[in-house]
Scaffold this motif. Structure first.
Motif, PDB file in Angstrom:
ATOM      1  N   VAL A 281       0.832  -1.206   0.000  1.00 32.69           N
ATOM      2  CA  VAL A 281       0.000   0.000   0.000  1.00 32.69           C
ATOM      3  C   VAL A 281       0.863   1.251   0.000  1.00 32.69           C
ATOM      4  O   VAL A 281       0.580   2.233  -0.693  1.00 32.69           O
ATOM      5  CB  VAL A 281      -0.949   0.000   1.218  1.00 32.69           C
ATOM      6  CG1 VAL A 281      -1.742   1.299   1.268  1.00 32.69           C
ATOM      7  CG2 VAL A 281      -1.884  -1.203   1.155  1.00 32.69           C
ATOM      8  N   PHE A 282       1.940   1.223   0.775  1.00 37.01           N
ATOM      9  CA  PHE A 282       2.849   2.367   0.846  1.00 37.01           C
ATOM     10  C   PHE A 282       4.089   2.105  -0.002  1.00 37.01           C
ATOM     11  O   PHE A 282       4.524   0.967  -0.171  1.00 37.01           O
ATOM     12  CB  PHE A 282       3.267   2.631   2.290  1.00 37.01           C
ATOM     13  CG  PHE A 282       2.124   2.969   3.202  1.00 37.01           C
ATOM     14  CD1 PHE A 282       1.220   3.955   2.864  1.00 37.01           C
ATOM     15  CD2 PHE A 282       1.954   2.293   4.394  1.00 37.01           C
ATOM     16  CE1 PHE A 282       0.159   4.272   3.699  1.00 37.01           C
ATOM     17  CE2 PHE A 282       0.905   2.600   5.245  1.00 37.01           C
ATOM     18  CZ  PHE A 282      -0.005   3.596   4.893  1.00 37.01           C
ATOM     19  N   SER A 283       4.661   3.173  -0.500  1.00 35.15           N
ATOM     20  CA  SER A 283       5.899   3.030  -1.258  1.00 35.15           C
ATOM     21  C   SER A 283       7.064   2.819  -0.295  1.00 35.15           C
ATOM     22  O   SER A 283       6.956   3.054   0.909  1.00 35.15           O
ATOM     23  CB  SER A 283       6.159   4.280  -2.109  1.00 35.15           C
ATOM     24  OG  SER A 283       6.553   5.374  -1.292  1.00 35.15           O
ATOM     25  N   SER A 284       8.175   2.375  -0.833  1.00 31.47           N
ATOM     26  CA  SER A 284       9.392   2.188  -0.045  1.00 31.47           C
ATOM     27  C   SER A 284      10.509   3.022  -0.657  1.00 31.47           C
ATOM     28  O   SER A 284      10.455   3.389  -1.842  1.00 31.47           O
ATOM     29  CB  SER A 284       9.803   0.711  -0.039  1.00 31.47           C
ATOM     30  OG  SER A 284      10.184   0.301  -1.343  1.00 31.47           O
ATOM     31  N   PRO A 285      11.552   3.345   0.105  1.00 29.42           N
ATOM     32  CA  PRO A 285      12.673   4.129  -0.440  1.00 29.42           C
ATOM     33  C   PRO A 285      13.314   3.469  -1.654  1.00 29.42           C
ATOM     34  O   PRO A 285      13.859   4.154  -2.527  1.00 29.42           O
ATOM     35  CB  PRO A 285      13.652   4.199   0.735  1.00 29.42           C
ATOM     36  CG  PRO A 285      12.797   4.067   1.955  1.00 29.42           C
ATOM     37  CD  PRO A 285      11.713   3.102   1.555  1.00 29.42           C
ATOM     38  N   GLU A 286      13.246   2.136  -1.728  1.00 29.74           N
ATOM     39  CA  GLU A 286      13.861   1.418  -2.850  1.00 29.74           C
ATOM     40  C   GLU A 286      13.185   1.733  -4.186  1.00 29.74           C
ATOM     41  O   GLU A 286      13.771   1.524  -5.251  1.00 29.74           O
ATOM     42  CB  GLU A 286      13.803  -0.091  -2.601  1.00 29.74           C
ATOM     43  CG  GLU A 286      14.705  -0.593  -1.486  1.00 29.74           C
ATOM     44  CD  GLU A 286      14.176  -0.240  -0.104  1.00 29.74           C
ATOM     45  OE1 GLU A 286      12.942  -0.027   0.031  1.00 29.74           O
ATOM     46  OE2 GLU A 286      14.984  -0.161   0.845  1.00 29.74           O
TER      47      GLU A 286
ATOM     48  N   ASP B 210       6.802  21.039 -16.878  1.00 22.17           N
ATOM     49  CA  ASP B 210       7.470  20.691 -15.621  1.00 22.17           C
ATOM     50  C   ASP B 210       7.280  19.218 -15.306  1.00 22.17           C
ATOM     51  O   ASP B 210       6.327  18.585 -15.783  1.00 22.17           O
ATOM     52  CB  ASP B 210       6.900  21.519 -14.463  1.00 22.17           C
ATOM     53  CG  ASP B 210       7.212  22.997 -14.593  1.00 22.17           C
ATOM     54  OD1 ASP B 210       8.165  23.339 -15.316  1.00 22.17           O
ATOM     55  OD2 ASP B 210       6.495  23.804 -13.972  1.00 22.17           O
ATOM     56  N   ILE B 211       8.166  18.701 -14.476  1.00 24.74           N
ATOM     57  CA  ILE B 211       8.027  17.342 -13.971  1.00 24.74           C
ATOM     58  C   ILE B 211       8.059  17.373 -12.453  1.00 24.74           C
ATOM     59  O   ILE B 211       8.872  18.077 -11.844  1.00 24.74           O
ATOM     60  CB  ILE B 211       9.157  16.429 -14.482  1.00 24.74           C
ATOM     61  CG1 ILE B 211       8.962  16.120 -15.972  1.00 24.74           C
ATOM     62  CG2 ILE B 211       9.203  15.125 -13.698  1.00 24.74           C
ATOM     63  CD1 ILE B 211      10.002  15.187 -16.554  1.00 24.74           C
ATOM     64  N   ALA B 212       7.139  16.637 -11.840  1.00 20.77           N
ATOM     65  CA  ALA B 212       7.172  16.396 -10.401  1.00 20.77           C
ATOM     66  C   ALA B 212       7.444  14.917 -10.196  1.00 20.77           C
ATOM     67  O   ALA B 212       6.911  14.074 -10.916  1.00 20.77           O
ATOM     68  CB  ALA B 212       5.851  16.786  -9.742  1.00 20.77           C
ATOM     69  N   ALA B 213       8.286  14.601  -9.223  1.00 18.60           N
ATOM     70  CA  ALA B 213       8.626  13.205  -8.945  1.00 18.60           C
ATOM     71  C   ALA B 213       7.734  12.669  -7.842  1.00 18.60           C
ATOM     72  O   ALA B 213       7.474  13.348  -6.845  1.00 18.60           O
ATOM     73  CB  ALA B 213      10.093  13.098  -8.523  1.00 18.60           C
ATOM     74  N   SER B 214       7.267  11.455  -8.026  1.00 15.73           N
ATOM     75  CA  SER B 214       6.399  10.825  -7.039  1.00 15.73           C
ATOM     76  C   SER B 214       6.764   9.357  -6.916  1.00 15.73           C
ATOM     77  O   SER B 214       7.224   8.749  -7.886  1.00 15.73           O
ATOM     78  CB  SER B 214       4.929  10.966  -7.466  1.00 15.73           C
ATOM     79  OG  SER B 214       4.061  10.348  -6.555  1.00 15.73           O
ATOM     80  N   THR B 215       6.567   8.805  -5.742  1.00 12.57           N
ATOM     81  CA  THR B 215       6.845   7.409  -5.385  1.00 12.57           C
ATOM     82  C   THR B 215       8.303   7.233  -4.977  1.00 12.57           C
ATOM     83  O   THR B 215       9.218   7.472  -5.772  1.00 12.57           O
ATOM     84  CB  THR B 215       6.510   6.418  -6.521  1.00 12.57           C
ATOM     85  OG1 THR B 215       5.114   6.514  -6.829  1.00 12.57           O
ATOM     86  CG2 THR B 215       6.791   4.994  -6.094  1.00 12.57           C
ATOM     87  N   GLY B 216       8.488   6.835  -3.720  1.00 11.81           N
ATOM     88  CA  GLY B 216       9.821   6.522  -3.227  1.00 11.81           C
ATOM     89  C   GLY B 216      10.540   7.655  -2.541  1.00 11.81           C
ATOM     90  O   GLY B 216      11.675   7.482  -2.077  1.00 11.81           O
ATOM     91  N   VAL B 217       9.924   8.833  -2.461  1.00  6.87           N
ATOM     92  CA  VAL B 217      10.572   9.971  -1.800  1.00  6.87           C
ATOM     93  C   VAL B 217      10.288   9.889  -0.298  1.00  6.87           C
ATOM     94  O   VAL B 217       9.167  10.127   0.142  1.00  6.87           O
ATOM     95  CB  VAL B 217      10.076  11.316  -2.365  1.00  6.87           C
ATOM     96  CG1 VAL B 217      10.728  12.479  -1.622  1.00  6.87           C
ATOM     97  CG2 VAL B 217      10.353  11.397  -3.857  1.00  6.87           C
ATOM     98  N   HIS B 218      11.309   9.541   0.472  1.00  4.76           N
ATOM     99  CA  HIS B 218      11.122   9.316   1.905  1.00  4.76           C
ATOM    100  C   HIS B 218      12.054  10.131   2.786  1.00  4.76           C
ATOM    101  O   HIS B 218      11.982  10.031   4.014  1.00  4.76           O
ATOM    102  CB  HIS B 218      11.310   7.830   2.230  1.00  4.76           C
ATOM    103  CG  HIS B 218      10.149   6.972   1.815  1.00  4.76           C
ATOM    104  ND1 HIS B 218       9.209   6.486   2.699  1.00  4.76           N
ATOM    105  CD2 HIS B 218       9.763   6.533   0.585  1.00  4.76           C
ATOM    106  CE1 HIS B 218       8.305   5.784   2.046  1.00  4.76           C
ATOM    107  NE2 HIS B 218       8.616   5.795   0.762  1.00  4.76           N
ATOM    108  N   SER B 219      12.927  10.941   2.198  1.00  3.32           N
ATOM    109  CA  SER B 219      13.894  11.695   2.992  1.00  3.32           C
ATOM    110  C   SER B 219      14.300  12.968   2.271  1.00  3.32           C
ATOM    111  O   SER B 219      14.016  13.144   1.080  1.00  3.32           O
ATOM    112  CB  SER B 219      15.139  10.842   3.259  1.00  3.32           C
ATOM    113  OG  SER B 219      15.851  10.624   2.036  1.00  3.32           O
ATOM    114  N   GLY B 220      14.994  13.827   2.983  1.00  5.54           N
ATOM    115  CA  GLY B 220      15.511  15.039   2.370  1.00  5.54           C
ATOM    116  C   GLY B 220      16.505  14.732   1.272  1.00  5.54           C
ATOM    117  O   GLY B 220      16.575  15.425   0.249  1.00  5.54           O
TER     118      GLY B 220
END
Length: 328
Positions: free
Chosen positions: A216-221, A240-250
């Motif tokens: 259900v949730f994405s992972s950093p991998e 423009d492009i926005a990134a989604s999925t896998g973003v878990h940290s700065g």
């Protein structure tokens, strides 16, 4: 002091961290808390075409009156659909009245017909932009690649004709020619592409013999998938492009901006860590910029994109090599 503002879809964001469409953004109260936590913008929980159709069908099937009065079916169907849409429009209006960050509406659609009129009403309700979350699973053996891709273009072009607010499309990577499709979509007049959407992943309960949800949730991998395509497309598409999925940290935020994203969308990391992760991301971004003497985000966005990196072939590499993999 590093300036972490960014410009996405023509909107100035105080930072690149956007809270993606999810249960985190399904009420005014939650949107207010996300603004306090430092979000640069929010994408409201999607208005689902399939869900509206399901509600309509369920309401009609439970009403005995339609058997005596067939014309009642149209009334009940229209009322149910209108009620769902009205509630969503109220969420937009109330959110805009209570926060100062951009509020992006979202509709999850599988056809163009239902959304043309809705899109205009979403604009009139005050949404700063509109995100179209489109996903057609290429599972129908009778449909060609061109048939599936046409759905995306039909939806995009019909809605762009109806609204003046910026429109972005959130897509999956289920395309036989992903790069070409993204490029062609950017020619339609859309202002942004969001890579990638996250969809229901089926699993099987082997004791109850039912289909369940998994991952259900994405992972950093999972960051690497969107990172590859953001880097490869950010110099090529005309939006423009926005990134989604896998973003878990700065650190993940910085990586996606270096690849060419103007912003990132987060949801799973908030579910796992609470709203405080937003501040952690922006603090890391500011600290990293100061460390590397970047005054603004525009100083480094796209610095490691396909066309600008010293080794662009690394993004196109699909087989392991000892040098890149770090394994024997």
């Amino acid at each position: 002091m590093a300036d972490i503002k960014t410009n996405y879809l023509g909107l100035e964001l105080r930072n690149p961290v956007i809270v993606g469409s999810s249960g985190l953004t399904n009420s005014v109260e939650k949107v207010v808390e996300l603004e306090k936590a430092g979000a640069g913008a929010v994408v409201l929980k999607s208005l689902f075409e399939e869900q509206i159709n399901y509600h309509t069908h369920k309401t009609v099937s439970q009403s005995e009156s339609i058997y005596a009065y067939p014309e009642a079916e149209d009334y009940i169907s229209n009322y149910t659909k209108e009620n769902d849409v009205s509630n969503y429009l109220k969420l937009i209006r109330d959110s805009k009245q209570n926060v100062s960050i951009p509020v992006i509406a979202s509709i999850n659609c599988v056809s163009s017909a239902e959304w043309i009129s809705f899109a205009k009403r979403i604009e009139e309700a005050g949404a700063d932009a509109l995100e179209l979350n489109i996903f057609v699973l290429p599972s129908d053996t009778k449909r060609t690649t061109e048939d599936n891709e046409k759905v995306y273009f039909d939806i995009a072009m019909e809605i762009i004709k109806e609204v003046s607010i910026p429109v972005a499309i959130k897509l999956s990577y289920y395309f036989s020619g992903l790069a070409k499709t993204m490029l062609k979509l950017s020619w339609t007049g859309i202002k942004g592409l969001v890579l990638f959407n996250r969809f229901f992943s089926p699993d099987i309960d082997i004791d109850k013999f039912v289909v369940t949800a998994t991952n259900v949730f994405s992972s950093p991998e999972e960051l690497s998938t969107s990172l590859r395509w953001v880097a490869m497309l950010s110099d090529r598409v005309h939006c423009d492009i926005a990134a989604s999925t896998g973003v878990h940290s700065g650190e993940d935020v910085v990586k996606q901006l270096l690849a060419g994203a103007k912003a990132v969308q987060v949801a799973s990391s908030i579910y796992k860590n609470s709203n405080t992760i937003i501040k952690e991301m922006t603090v890391f971004l500011e600290s990293w910029m100061q460390k590397h003497n970047f005054s603004t985000t525009s100083d480094f966005i796209g610095k490691m994109s396909f066309k600008k990196t010293e080794n662009p072939a690394a993004y196109e590499r699909v087989q392991f090599m000892k040098y890149f993999a770090g394994i024997e």
